[in-house]
Design an enzyme around this catalytic site. Structure first.
Site, mmCIF file in Angstrom:
data_model
loop_
_atom_site.group_PDB
_atom_site.id
_atom_site.type_symbol
_atom_site.label_atom_id
_atom_site.label_comp_id
_atom_site.label_asym_id
_atom_site.label_seq_id
_atom_site.Cartn_x
_atom_site.Cartn_y
_atom_site.Cartn_z
ATOM 1 N N CYS A 14 111.561 60.525 45.239
ATOM 2 C CA CYS A 14 112.626 60.105 44.318
ATOM 3 C C CYS A 14 112.276 58.717 43.772
ATOM 4 C CB CYS A 14 113.969 60.076 45.026
ATOM 5 S SG CYS A 14 115.269 59.321 44.035
ATOM 6 N N CYS A 17 114.797 56.002 44.863
ATOM 7 C CA CYS A 17 114.638 55.683 46.292
ATOM 8 C C CYS A 17 113.445 54.761 46.481
ATOM 9 C CB CYS A 17 114.448 56.951 47.121
ATOM 10 S SG CYS A 17 115.966 57.887 47.450
ATOM 11 N N ASP A 40 116.959 48.500 33.223
ATOM 12 C CA ASP A 40 116.357 49.738 32.736
ATOM 13 C C ASP A 40 115.040 49.405 32.040
ATOM 14 O OD1 ASP A 40 117.670 52.788 31.963
ATOM 15 O OD2 ASP A 40 115.860 52.134 30.903
ATOM 16 N N HIS A 56 120.549 58.116 48.864
ATOM 17 C CA HIS A 56 120.241 59.105 47.845
ATOM 18 C C HIS A 56 121.377 60.124 47.717
ATOM 19 C CE1 HIS A 56 117.706 61.667 45.294
ATOM 20 N NE2 HIS A 56 118.398 62.644 45.859
ATOM 21 N N ASN A 95 125.087 59.949 33.291
ATOM 22 C CA ASN A 95 124.601 61.235 32.810
ATOM 23 C C ASN A 95 124.504 62.175 34.012
ATOM 24 O OD1 ASN A 95 124.325 60.247 30.189
ATOM 25 N ND2 ASN A 95 122.252 59.512 30.572
ATOM 26 N N GLY A 101 121.734 64.616 29.694
ATOM 27 C CA GLY A 101 120.743 63.565 29.547
ATOM 28 C C GLY A 101 120.201 63.008 30.841
ATOM 29 N N HIS A 106 118.823 60.754 41.114
ATOM 30 C CA HIS A 106 119.409 59.822 42.088
ATOM 31 C C HIS A 106 120.502 59.122 41.287
ATOM 32 C CE1 HIS A 106 118.783 56.547 45.385
ATOM 33 N NE2 HIS A 106 119.839 56.186 44.653
ATOM 34 N N HIS A 108 122.926 57.149 39.161
ATOM 35 C CA HIS A 108 122.802 55.788 38.626
ATOM 36 C C HIS A 108 123.807 55.616 37.506
ATOM 37 C CE1 HIS A 108 120.004 58.523 36.626
ATOM 38 N NE2 HIS A 108 120.229 57.858 35.509
ATOM 39 N N HIS A 110 124.497 53.708 34.133
ATOM 40 C CA HIS A 110 123.955 52.858 33.083
ATOM 41 C C HIS A 110 125.035 51.831 32.764
ATOM 42 C CE1 HIS A 110 120.542 55.520 31.757
ATOM 43 N NE2 HIS A 110 121.309 56.459 32.284
HETATM 44 P P1 5GP Z 1 118.948 59.213 32.945
HETATM 45 O O1 5GP Z 1 118.108 59.784 31.823
HETATM 46 O O2 5GP Z 1 118.654 59.944 34.243
HETATM 47 O O3 5GP Z 1 120.404 59.118 32.656
HETATM 48 O O4 5GP Z 1 118.484 57.716 33.119
HETATM 49 C C1 5GP Z 1 117.275 57.357 33.691
HETATM 50 C C2 5GP Z 1 116.955 55.966 33.218
HETATM 51 O O5 5GP Z 1 115.926 55.463 34.037
HETATM 52 C C3 5GP Z 1 116.452 55.891 31.787
HETATM 53 O O6 5GP Z 1 117.306 55.051 31.023
HETATM 54 C C4 5GP Z 1 115.045 55.324 31.923
HETATM 55 O O7 5GP Z 1 114.728 54.418 30.879
HETATM 56 C C5 5GP Z 1 115.088 54.661 33.266
HETATM 57 N N1 5GP Z 1 113.818 54.628 33.961
HETATM 58 C C6 5GP Z 1 112.928 55.643 34.091
HETATM 59 N N2 5GP Z 1 111.884 55.256 34.829
HETATM 60 C C7 5GP Z 1 112.126 53.968 35.185
HETATM 61 C C8 5GP Z 1 111.381 53.024 35.966
HETATM 62 O O8 5GP Z 1 110.310 53.280 36.501
HETATM 63 N N3 5GP Z 1 111.934 51.787 36.107
HETATM 64 C C9 5GP Z 1 113.127 51.460 35.551
HETATM 65 N N4 5GP Z 1 113.580 50.223 35.746
HETATM 66 N N5 5GP Z 1 113.855 52.328 34.809
HETATM 67 C C10 5GP Z 1 113.342 53.565 34.635
HETATM 68 ZN ZN ZN Z 2 116.791 58.838 45.620
#
Ligand code: 5GP
Ligand code: ZN
Length: 122
Positions: A14, A17, A40, A56, A95, A101, A106, A108, A110
Site C-alpha cells: 500500500c 502505508c 499531494d 490501513h 473519493n 476517482g 488507503h 485519505h 484531500h
Molecule cells: P485518489 O485518486 O485516490 O482520490 O487520490 C490519490 C492522490 O494521491 C492523488 O491526488 C495523487 O496525486 C496522490 N499521490 C499519488 N501518488 C503519490 C505519492 O507518491 N506521493 C504523494 N504525496 N501523493 C501521491
Molecule cells: Zn495502507
C-alpha cells in the site's frame, strides 16, 4: 481494524502505508500518533494536503464503520492544517471507489484550500 498499542495496521504494497512508515518520501506537514498529513504530489489547489490514518482502511466507509473516533481525529487534523496553512476555510474530499476517482485504496482526505474553489465534480 484498529489497534490499542498504536502499532499501525498496514497492508502489503500500500503506497500510503509505505509513506506513513517512512519507507517512501513525502512532505509531511502535520502528524499525530494516529494521523498523518502530507502534500499531494500533484496539487489541485494552492493548498492540497492528503490526510490519512496510520492504520490501513480502504476507504471512508470502512473507516467510519471500523473506527469512527479515528475518522474524527482525521477531520480534526485537517482543520488544524487548514488553519495553519490557509485561512481556516477548506474542502475535504474522500473519493470512494474507482468511478468516484479513487486511485489509492488507503483512505485519505484531500484537504483543499487557499483559494475560492470551483465546484464541477460531474
Ligand atoms: P485518489 O485518486 O485516490 O482520490 O487520490 C490519490 C492522490 O494521491 C492523488 O491526488 C495523487 O496525486 C496522490 N499521490 C499519488 N501518488 C503519490 C505519492 O507518491 N506521493 C504523494 N504525496 N501523493 C501521491
Ligand atoms: Zn495502507
Amino acid at each position: 481494524m484498529s489497534t490499542s498499542d498504536l502499532t499501525p495496521v498496514t497492508a502489503p504494497d500500500c503506497l500510503f502505508c509505505r509513506i506513513v512508515a517512512g519507507d517512501l518520501p513525502a512532505t509531511i506537514v502535520a502528524s499525530t500518533p494516529r494521523v498523518v498529513a502530507f502534500r499531494d504530489i500533484a496539487p489541485k489547489a494552492p493548498l492540497h494536503v492528503l490526510v490519512v490514518p496510520r492504520d490501513h482502511h480502504a476507504d471512508i466507509a470502512q473507516l467510519a464503520a471500523a473506527d469512527p473516533a479515528l475518522l474524527a481525529d482525521l477531520v480534526r487534523l485537517a482543520h488544524e492544517v487548514a488553519q495553519s496553512e490557509a485561512d481556516g476555510q477548506f474542502r475535504l474530499v474522500f473519493n470512494t471507489g474507482v468511478d468516484a476517482g479513487q486511485s489509492v485504496f488507503h483512505v485519505h482526505a484531500h484537504l483543499l484550500a487557499g483559494a475560492r474553489l470551483g465546484w464541477s465534480p460531474g
